[in-house]
Design a protein around this motif. Structure first.
Motif, PDB file in Angstrom:
ATOM      1  N   ASP A   1       0.789  -0.996   0.149  1.00 16.46           N
ATOM      2  CA  ASP A   1      -0.187   0.035  -0.181  1.00 16.46           C
ATOM      3  C   ASP A   1       0.832   1.339  -0.069  1.00 16.46           C
ATOM      4  O   ASP A   1       0.313   2.421  -0.399  1.00 16.46           O
ATOM      5  N   VAL A   2       2.057   1.172   0.531  1.00 11.77           N
ATOM      6  CA  VAL A   2       2.963   2.531   0.548  1.00 11.77           C
ATOM      7  C   VAL A   2       4.316   2.249   0.597  1.00 11.77           C
ATOM      8  O   VAL A   2       4.777   1.093   1.115  1.00 11.77           O
ATOM      9  N   VAL A   3       5.342   2.954   0.159  1.00 17.61           N
ATOM     10  CA  VAL A   3       6.686   2.805   0.111  1.00 17.61           C
ATOM     11  C   VAL A   3       7.398   3.800   0.671  1.00 17.61           C
ATOM     12  O   VAL A   3       7.102   5.029   0.257  1.00 17.61           O
ATOM     13  N   PRO A   4       7.973   3.617   1.764  1.00 14.17           N
ATOM     14  CA  PRO A   4       8.810   5.045   2.147  1.00 14.17           C
ATOM     15  C   PRO A   4      10.232   5.034   2.137  1.00 14.17           C
ATOM     16  O   PRO A   4      10.974   5.225   2.996  1.00 14.17           O
ATOM     17  N   GLN A   5      10.747   4.473   1.035  1.00 13.06           N
ATOM     18  CA  GLN A   5      11.942   4.466   0.423  1.00 13.06           C
ATOM     19  C   GLN A   5      12.735   5.786   0.062  1.00 13.06           C
ATOM     20  O   GLN A   5      12.121   6.783   0.203  1.00 13.06           O
ATOM     21  N   LEU A   6      13.790   5.675  -0.732  1.00 11.20           N
ATOM     22  CA  LEU A   6      14.628   6.979  -0.651  1.00 11.20           C
ATOM     23  C   LEU A   6      14.187   7.426  -1.957  1.00 11.20           C
ATOM     24  O   LEU A   6      13.555   6.710  -2.758  1.00 11.20           O
ATOM     25  N   SER A   7      14.232   8.926  -2.077  1.00  8.09           N
ATOM     26  CA  SER A   7      13.960   9.656  -3.190  1.00  8.09           C
ATOM     27  C   SER A   7      14.571   9.196  -4.709  1.00  8.09           C
ATOM     28  O   SER A   7      13.917   8.848  -5.509  1.00  8.09           O
ATOM     29  N   VAL A   8      15.845   8.747  -4.529  1.00  9.77           N
ATOM     30  CA  VAL A   8      16.270   8.266  -5.729  1.00  9.77           C
ATOM     31  C   VAL A   8      15.613   6.855  -6.320  1.00  9.77           C
ATOM     32  O   VAL A   8      15.623   6.662  -7.604  1.00  9.77           O
ATOM     33  N   GLU A   9      15.069   6.281  -5.220  1.00  4.84           N
ATOM     34  CA  GLU A   9      14.411   4.868  -5.613  1.00  4.84           C
ATOM     35  C   GLU A   9      13.055   5.014  -6.350  1.00  4.84           C
ATOM     36  O   GLU A   9      12.550   4.254  -7.099  1.00  4.84           O
ATOM     37  N   GLU A  10      12.585   6.141  -5.972  1.00  4.05           N
ATOM     38  CA  GLU A  10      10.996   6.623  -6.415  1.00  4.05           C
ATOM     39  C   GLU A  10      10.801   7.286  -7.350  1.00  4.05           C
ATOM     40  O   GLU A  10       9.913   7.601  -8.220  1.00  4.05           O
ATOM     41  N   VAL A  11      12.070   8.069  -7.852  1.00  6.14           N
ATOM     42  CA  VAL A  11      11.917   9.491  -8.781  1.00  6.14           C
ATOM     43  C   VAL A  11      11.359   9.067  -9.985  1.00  6.14           C
ATOM     44  O   VAL A  11      10.670   9.684 -10.356  1.00  6.14           O
ATOM     45  N   ASP A  12      11.718   7.954 -10.439  1.00  6.58           N
ATOM     46  CA  ASP A  12      11.395   7.572 -11.890  1.00  6.58           C
ATOM     47  C   ASP A  12      10.025   7.435 -12.041  1.00  6.58           C
ATOM     48  O   ASP A  12       9.282   7.813 -13.022  1.00  6.58           O
ATOM     49  N   MET A  13       9.192   6.459 -10.930  1.00  7.22           N
ATOM     50  CA  MET A  13       7.855   6.252 -10.878  1.00  7.22           C
ATOM     51  C   MET A  13       6.979   7.662 -10.663  1.00  7.22           C
ATOM     52  O   MET A  13       5.946   7.555 -10.975  1.00  7.22           O
ATOM     53  N   LEU A  14       7.722   8.248  -9.854  1.00 11.04           N
ATOM     54  CA  LEU A  14       6.886   9.780  -9.378  1.00 11.04           C
ATOM     55  C   LEU A  14       6.869  10.669 -10.799  1.00 11.04           C
ATOM     56  O   LEU A  14       5.902  10.989 -10.969  1.00 11.04           O
ATOM     57  N   LYS A  15       8.029  10.350 -11.422  1.00  9.51           N
ATOM     58  CA  LYS A  15       7.907  11.490 -12.629  1.00  9.51           C
ATOM     59  C   LYS A  15       6.983  10.876 -13.734  1.00  9.51           C
ATOM     60  O   LYS A  15       6.399  11.521 -14.463  1.00  9.51           O
ATOM     61  N   ALA A  16       6.888   9.412 -13.617  1.00  8.41           N
ATOM     62  CA  ALA A  16       6.068   8.827 -14.848  1.00  8.41           C
ATOM     63  C   ALA A  16       4.745   8.496 -14.299  1.00  8.41           C
ATOM     64  O   ALA A  16       3.904   8.060 -15.182  1.00  8.41           O
ATOM     65  N   GLY A  17       4.391   9.085 -13.066  1.00  5.59           N
ATOM     66  CA  GLY A  17       3.004   9.268 -12.828  1.00  5.59           C
ATOM     67  C   GLY A  17       2.258   7.917 -12.392  1.00  5.59           C
ATOM     68  O   GLY A  17       1.236   7.917 -12.196  1.00  5.59           O
ATOM     69  N   LYS A  18       3.214   7.167 -11.948  1.00  5.67           N
ATOM     70  CA  LYS A  18       2.785   5.760 -11.230  1.00  5.67           C
ATOM     71  C   LYS A  18       2.738   5.877  -9.786  1.00  5.67           C
ATOM     72  O   LYS A  18       2.172   4.660  -9.408  1.00  5.67           O
TER      73      LYS A  18
END
Length: 339
Positions: free
Chosen positions: A202-219
């Motif tokens: 349901d949620v992921v609290p990992q580091l910005s570098v690990e999430e940045v691609d999916m955040l920018k992709a709108g996923k």
């Protein structure tokens, strides 16, 4: 005769370039005769892997030798780290990671080592971002907290495993709010992110570098960044709000990453690495650009400065584990005072 003249002219043209290359290669005293192995004790695509590969490319360009990055995940990074600690102290095997992990292995009874056993060469500091899939009903961090309080132990939280940056992050949230959660572990930050995008968590609290691609992709959508200031990702105009919007007294410290070389290696190795960090890494445009694009802080350092900057998060992590019953020894007995 004409061929001889041509060869001589070519030699005169090439020799200065060759000599310049030799000069650059010999700028540093240590010149390894074979490739250096850099162990990443986590899965491919995560924060350690991505920062390590970027930094390795910068270092090998001036070291004059290939740095081979090898992923060896397992037991929250302890398997690969133990292998480097046990290897011959010839300077040919390094390990990458977060200083906070290296600093708490002994507290958890995983590896008999402390920061005193390592030479620290840091590259970047990274913030944690609490994120959910784009289809999640949570619109902000307050929604998530409300659900976790209403349904204790039911919200699935994906992390890179016990002792990972994500696990420390959710444990900090638990410390401040008292929420309970269901821990779902993976062999790295990237798999944890993908699992959240795919609905396994349901949620992921990992580091910005690990999430940045999916955040920018709108996923993925970010609910908050675990700092007292908002975060704007490169190429995105909307700021990720700070966790202090919901937890006013929340305090954390930067999670520093880098390359670690065991003490006991020949001094020529560490003298060379000190100089490379001072001359090249700390000024690297490639690393600066990578940091900007991945929402991390470019802050290379080494030696005592590296220890001073990274130690606060070691303290937070060690005592968080001790207070929650996840430690086997008192951190103060190995030189980690309560923050």
């Amino acid at each position: 005769m004409k061929k001889t003249v041509v060869f001589l002219l070519l030699a005169l043209m090439i020799f200065p370039l060759y000599a310049e290359g030799q000069k650059e290669a010999s700028a540093y005293e240590w010149q390894p005769a074979k490739p250096v192995n850099l162990i990443v004790p986590w899965g491919a695509g995560g924060s350690t892997d991505r920062s390590a590969r970027t930094t390795a490319a910068v270092v090998e360009a001036v070291l004059g030798q290939k740095i081979v990055v090898v992923n060896q995940p397992g037991a929250s990074g302890s398997v690969g780290t133990q292998g480097v600690l046990d290897a011959d102290k010839d300077g040919m095997k390094w390990v990458a990671g977060a200083v906070k992990d290296l600093g708490v292995y002994k507290v958890q009874g995983m590896i008999d080592t402390t920061l005193d056993d390592w030479n620290l060469y840091l590259n970047v500091a990274m913030p944690n971002v609490v994120a959910v899939s784009i289809d999640s009903p949570y619109n902000d961090f307050g929604d998530l907290l409300a659900d976790m309080k209403a349904n204790p132990g039911q919200v699935r939280v994906a992390t890179a495993g016990v002792n990972s940056a994500g696990h420390t992050a959710i444990e900090l949230i638990k410390k401040y709010t008292g929420v309970e959660y269901k821990h779902v572990t993976y062999d790295g930050g990237n798999p944890a992110v993908i699992a959240t995008v795919g609905g396994e968590a349901d949620v992921v609290p990992q580091l910005s570098v690990e999430e940045v691609d999916m955040l920018k992709a709108g996923k993925l959508k970010a609910l908050c960044v675990m700092t007292d200031k908002g975060l704007v990702l490169d190429g995105m105009s909307e700021e990720i709000p700070p966790i202090t919007n919901w937890i006013k007294d929340f305090k954390a410290a930067p999670t520093y990453f880098g390359i670690f070389i065991p003490k006991g290696v020949p001094s020529i190795v560490t003298d060379t690495m000190d100089k490379i960090w001072e001359d090249v890494v700390m000024e690297s445009p490639e690393l600066k650009d990578w940091a900007a694009k991945n929402a991390v802080v470019f802050d290379p350092c080494y030696g005592e400065e590296a220890l001073e900057k990274s130690f606060p998060m070691v303290q937070i992590s060690a005592w968080l584990k001790y207070d929650s019953g996840d430690a086997v020894i008192d951190p103060s007995t190995i030189g980690i005072p309560r923050p």
